[in-house]
Motif scaffolding. Structure first.
Motif, PDB file in Angstrom:
ATOM      1  N   THR A  90       1.127  -1.784  -0.254  1.00 15.73           N
ATOM      2  CA  THR A  90      -0.094   0.124   0.090  1.00 15.73           C
ATOM      3  C   THR A  90       0.852   1.401   0.164  1.00 15.73           C
ATOM      4  O   THR A  90       0.701   2.363  -0.416  1.00 15.73           O
ATOM      5  N   ARG A  91       2.401   1.372   1.093  1.00 17.55           N
ATOM      6  CA  ARG A  91       3.083   2.694   0.370  1.00 17.55           C
ATOM      7  C   ARG A  91       3.680   2.700  -1.227  1.00 17.55           C
ATOM      8  O   ARG A  91       3.223   3.549  -1.249  1.00 17.55           O
ATOM      9  N   GLN A  92       3.491   1.098  -1.895  1.00 18.37           N
ATOM     10  CA  GLN A  92       4.127   1.789  -3.221  1.00 18.37           C
ATOM     11  C   GLN A  92       3.066   2.552  -3.862  1.00 18.37           C
ATOM     12  O   GLN A  92       3.237   2.267  -5.168  1.00 18.37           O
ATOM     13  N   GLY A  93       1.852   1.996  -3.975  1.00 14.90           N
ATOM     14  CA  GLY A  93       0.571   2.835  -3.736  1.00 14.90           C
ATOM     15  C   GLY A  93      -0.525   1.623  -4.412  1.00 14.90           C
ATOM     16  O   GLY A  93      -1.593   2.285  -5.361  1.00 14.90           O
ATOM     17  N   VAL A  94      -0.557   0.359  -4.345  1.00 13.02           N
ATOM     18  CA  VAL A  94      -0.969  -0.773  -4.380  1.00 13.02           C
ATOM     19  C   VAL A  94      -2.562  -0.543  -3.995  1.00 13.02           C
ATOM     20  O   VAL A  94      -2.656   0.704  -2.387  1.00 13.02           O
ATOM     21  N   PHE A  95      -3.469   0.320  -4.521  1.00  7.42           N
ATOM     22  CA  PHE A  95      -5.237  -0.074  -3.944  1.00  7.42           C
ATOM     23  C   PHE A  95      -5.775  -0.748  -2.492  1.00  7.42           C
ATOM     24  O   PHE A  95      -5.717   0.675  -1.357  1.00  7.42           O
ATOM     25  N   SER A  96      -5.676  -2.022  -2.649  1.00  7.35           N
ATOM     26  CA  SER A  96      -5.603  -2.959  -1.500  1.00  7.35           C
ATOM     27  C   SER A  96      -4.812  -3.947  -1.208  1.00  7.35           C
ATOM     28  O   SER A  96      -5.028  -4.539  -2.555  1.00  7.35           O
ATOM     29  N   PHE A  97      -4.873  -4.631  -0.813  1.00 11.64           N
ATOM     30  CA  PHE A  97      -3.851  -6.023  -0.613  1.00 11.64           C
ATOM     31  C   PHE A  97      -5.065  -7.027   0.441  1.00 11.64           C
ATOM     32  O   PHE A  97      -5.517  -6.724   1.242  1.00 11.64           O
ATOM     33  N   LEU A  98      -5.720  -8.210  -0.524  1.00  6.09           N
ATOM     34  CA  LEU A  98      -6.663  -8.874  -0.039  1.00  6.09           C
ATOM     35  C   LEU A  98      -6.017 -10.485   0.148  1.00  6.09           C
ATOM     36  O   LEU A  98      -5.211 -11.051  -1.206  1.00  6.09           O
ATOM     37  N   THR A  99      -6.467 -11.116   1.386  1.00  9.65           N
ATOM     38  CA  THR A  99      -5.765 -12.559   1.415  1.00  9.65           C
ATOM     39  C   THR A  99      -6.535 -13.249   1.371  1.00  9.65           C
ATOM     40  O   THR A  99      -8.317 -13.444   1.193  1.00  9.65           O
ATOM     41  N   LYS A 100      -6.197 -14.406   0.142  1.00  9.10           N
ATOM     42  CA  LYS A 100      -6.983 -15.897   0.144  1.00  9.10           C
ATOM     43  C   LYS A 100      -7.220 -16.243   1.562  1.00  9.10           C
ATOM     44  O   LYS A 100      -6.042 -16.565   2.397  1.00  9.10           O
ATOM     45  N   PRO A 101      -8.402 -16.958   1.663  1.00  3.39           N
ATOM     46  CA  PRO A 101      -9.503 -17.219   0.092  1.00  3.39           C
ATOM     47  C   PRO A 101     -10.470 -16.006   0.989  1.00  3.39           C
ATOM     48  O   PRO A 101     -10.578 -15.274   1.716  1.00  3.39           O
ATOM     49  N   ILE A 102     -10.624 -15.228  -0.459  1.00  6.58           N
ATOM     50  CA  ILE A 102     -11.423 -14.153  -0.448  1.00  6.58           C
ATOM     51  C   ILE A 102     -12.890 -14.175  -0.133  1.00  6.58           C
ATOM     52  O   ILE A 102     -13.305 -14.977  -0.391  1.00  6.58           O
ATOM     53  N   ASP A 103     -12.831 -13.142   0.949  1.00 12.98           N
ATOM     54  CA  ASP A 103     -14.299 -13.001   1.451  1.00 12.98           C
ATOM     55  C   ASP A 103     -15.189 -12.275   0.240  1.00 12.98           C
ATOM     56  O   ASP A 103     -14.269 -11.003  -0.326  1.00 12.98           O
ATOM     57  N   ARG A 104     -16.468 -12.750   0.166  1.00 11.19           N
ATOM     58  CA  ARG A 104     -17.524 -12.480  -0.358  1.00 11.19           C
ATOM     59  C   ARG A 104     -17.739 -10.909  -0.468  1.00 11.19           C
ATOM     60  O   ARG A 104     -17.099 -10.034  -1.362  1.00 11.19           O
ATOM     61  N   ASP A 105     -17.805 -10.619   0.936  1.00 14.11           N
ATOM     62  CA  ASP A 105     -17.886  -9.166   0.654  1.00 14.11           C
ATOM     63  C   ASP A 105     -16.949  -8.294   1.102  1.00 14.11           C
ATOM     64  O   ASP A 105     -17.036  -7.277   0.624  1.00 14.11           O
ATOM     65  N   GLU A 106     -15.851  -8.695   1.306  1.00 14.34           N
ATOM     66  CA  GLU A 106     -14.876  -7.897   1.777  1.00 14.34           C
ATOM     67  C   GLU A 106     -14.177  -7.354   0.099  1.00 14.34           C
ATOM     68  O   GLU A 106     -13.689  -6.137  -0.470  1.00 14.34           O
ATOM     69  N   LEU A 107     -14.585  -8.631  -0.924  1.00 17.28           N
ATOM     70  CA  LEU A 107     -13.498  -8.112  -1.775  1.00 17.28           C
ATOM     71  C   LEU A 107     -14.830  -7.118  -3.065  1.00 17.28           C
ATOM     72  O   LEU A 107     -14.243  -6.177  -3.360  1.00 17.28           O
TER      73      LEU A 107
END
Length: 466
Positions: free
Chosen positions: A110-127
């Motif tokens: 995120t410091r480099q500019g990535v908007f978001s960082f999501l961990t698998k298994p991906i939660d539907r609502d979080e995605l």
């Protein structure tokens, strides 16, 4: 689905509604398919890529609204892909997905500019929340920043070109006159069309004419129209291009070649917003935005009396200078690959790519004919290739052939003028009055022609006898 979700999923583009376009990147095909189906079922338009290289090629062809990429992939990983996207397409949001998530990695990303960082298994609502937020922040007020569809035909990652496009985007929706300058073959009409697409006139006509390609009377008739019987051969009335472009954009290419008498009439039209067809006594109101272009130095043309100063300032409210291809070498591989793909679709689908050596040869060439010359070379290579990969030797042959091919119309005309002037000066032994009489020009015009071609009459006078 609530109203916020609907606003995020779609935006107005002209008369239709365009769904937000997501690009999914993962080297696991089953995961790609599953995640793609999940997002498509929520109304997004989804494109998939199984590698970072493939993703970059897809983005060059049609830039998405948002990229979602796996972190760990063979070859180019997610962060390397993000770095390339950030370099080539600043502002395009990226969400990184990983099965190996950790707080330090997320903070670094995120410091480099990535908007978001999501961990698998991906939660539907979080995605979905991350996707909606990324789209909303990239396009304030629910309008997608990818109304930059207007610039998609222009293939570039050059900072110089990006600066030109940024200027174009700022002035597109105003009605100020724009003068596009740049060498022949650099894409002036392509930029003019992009300006039109980005403007509020996009649904109205875009009409183009080359001012140097027609004789004086025919050019006047084409621009302003004529009545029946206005001149010999005018068997019916003709509306002209100003009326054809009413409500839209008129592109005057090579405006520097417009005759002085017509420059006066064009200036009047720009001032009064009215045209008067040849042979008519009636003026007709027109609502047209004028975009013009030239490869000539109009400042020099003004000092030589070939271009009106008042018209120059009327046309040159905003100047967009296109760099030559030699000034944007980083674009050569992109353009070569893009036009190879287009040419292969039309002529020979079996041709897939250039060999590394062939691409290096293209990248190191000087390209005096700019993008137009590059397109010609690529098309020739595709047409002649008998293999899927275009080799170095075929590119070398195409470049040699292109260098010896016919010149452009303007180059041919300039060459003829120069040779003609040399001939009449030789015949008259440097006597300008006689030479002008033979050429059917007055002395003032003839001197301007000599200055344009850097010819000194004194060099044609006979040497004094001893």
């Amino acid at each position: 689905m609530n109203s916020f979700e609907v606003d995020t999923l779609q935006y107005e583009a002209g008369s239709g509604v365009k769904m937000a376009h997501l690009l999914l990147v993962d080297d696991d095909p089953s995961l790609l398919k599953l995640l793609g189906m999940r997002l498509e079922s929520s109304g997004y338009r989804v494109t998939t890529a199984e590698s970072g290289d493939r993703a970059l090629a897809l983005i060059e062809r049609q830039r998405p609204d948002l990229v979602l990429s796996d972190l760990r992939m063979d070859g180019m990983d997610g962060m390397a892909l993000f770095g390339e996207i950030q370099s080539r397409h600043p502002g395009l949001p990226v969400i990184i997905l990983t099965a190996h998530g950790s707080i330090p990695e997320a903070v670094s990303a995120t410091r480099q500019g990535v908007f978001s960082f999501l961990t698998k298994p991906i939660d539907r609502d979080e995605l979905f929340a991350a996707v909606r937020q990324a789209l909303a922040e990239a396009s304030p007020g629910g309008e997608s920043h990818l109304e930059s569809d207007w610039r998609q035909p222009i293939i570039t990652r050059s900072p110089a070109m990006e600066e030109v496009l940024e200027q174009a985007g700022r002035v597109a929706d105003s009605d100020v006159s724009v003068l596009i300058s740049g060498p022949s073959g650099s894409g002036k009409e392509l930029l003019a069309r992009a300006l039109h697409r980005a403007s509020s006139r996009a649904a109205q006509p875009f009409v183009a004419i080359n001012c140097g390609a027609l004789p004086d009377q025919l050019l006047e008739s084409e621009l302003f129209g004529h009545t029946r019987g206005a001149f010999t051969g005018a068997v019916s009335a003709h509306d002209g291009l100003f009326r054809a472009a009413d409500g839209g954009t008129l592109f005057l290419d090579e405006i520097g070649d417009m005759p002085l008498a017509l420059q006066v009439k064009l200036l009047r039209v720009l001032q009064e917003r009215c045209i008067r067809p040849l042979g008519s006594t009636q003026s007709i109101e027109v609502d047209v935005r004028v975009v013009s272009a030239t490869h000539r130095d109009l400042q020099t043309a003004m000092t030589q009396g070939d271009f009106r100063e008042d018209l120059f300032y009327r046309l040159n409210v905003v100047n967009l200078r296109l760099p030559s291809l030699a000034e944007r070498p980083e674009d050569i591989p992109l353009l070569a690959r893009h036009h190879l793909e287009l040419a292969a679709r039309r002529h020979r689908p079996s041709v897939r790519r250039f060999s590394p050596q062939a691409l290096n040869l293209l990248a190191s060439h000087s390209w005096p004919g700019n993008v137009r010359q590059l397109i010609n070379v690529v098309e020739q290579c595709v047409a002649l290739s008998s293999a899927a990969v275009i080799p170095h030797a075929l590119v070398a042959r195409a470049l040699a052939s292109e260098e010896s091919s016919l010149p452009s119309f303007n180059e041919a005309r300039s060459g003829f003028e120069h040779g003609y002037l040399v001939k009449v000066l030789k015949i008259t032994e440097g006597n300008v009055s006689q030479a002008a009489r033979i050429a059917g020009r007055n002395r003032t015009d003839f001197y301007k022609l000599l200055a344009r071609h850097e010819l000194d009459p004194a060099t044609f006078k006979p040497a004094p006898t001893s």
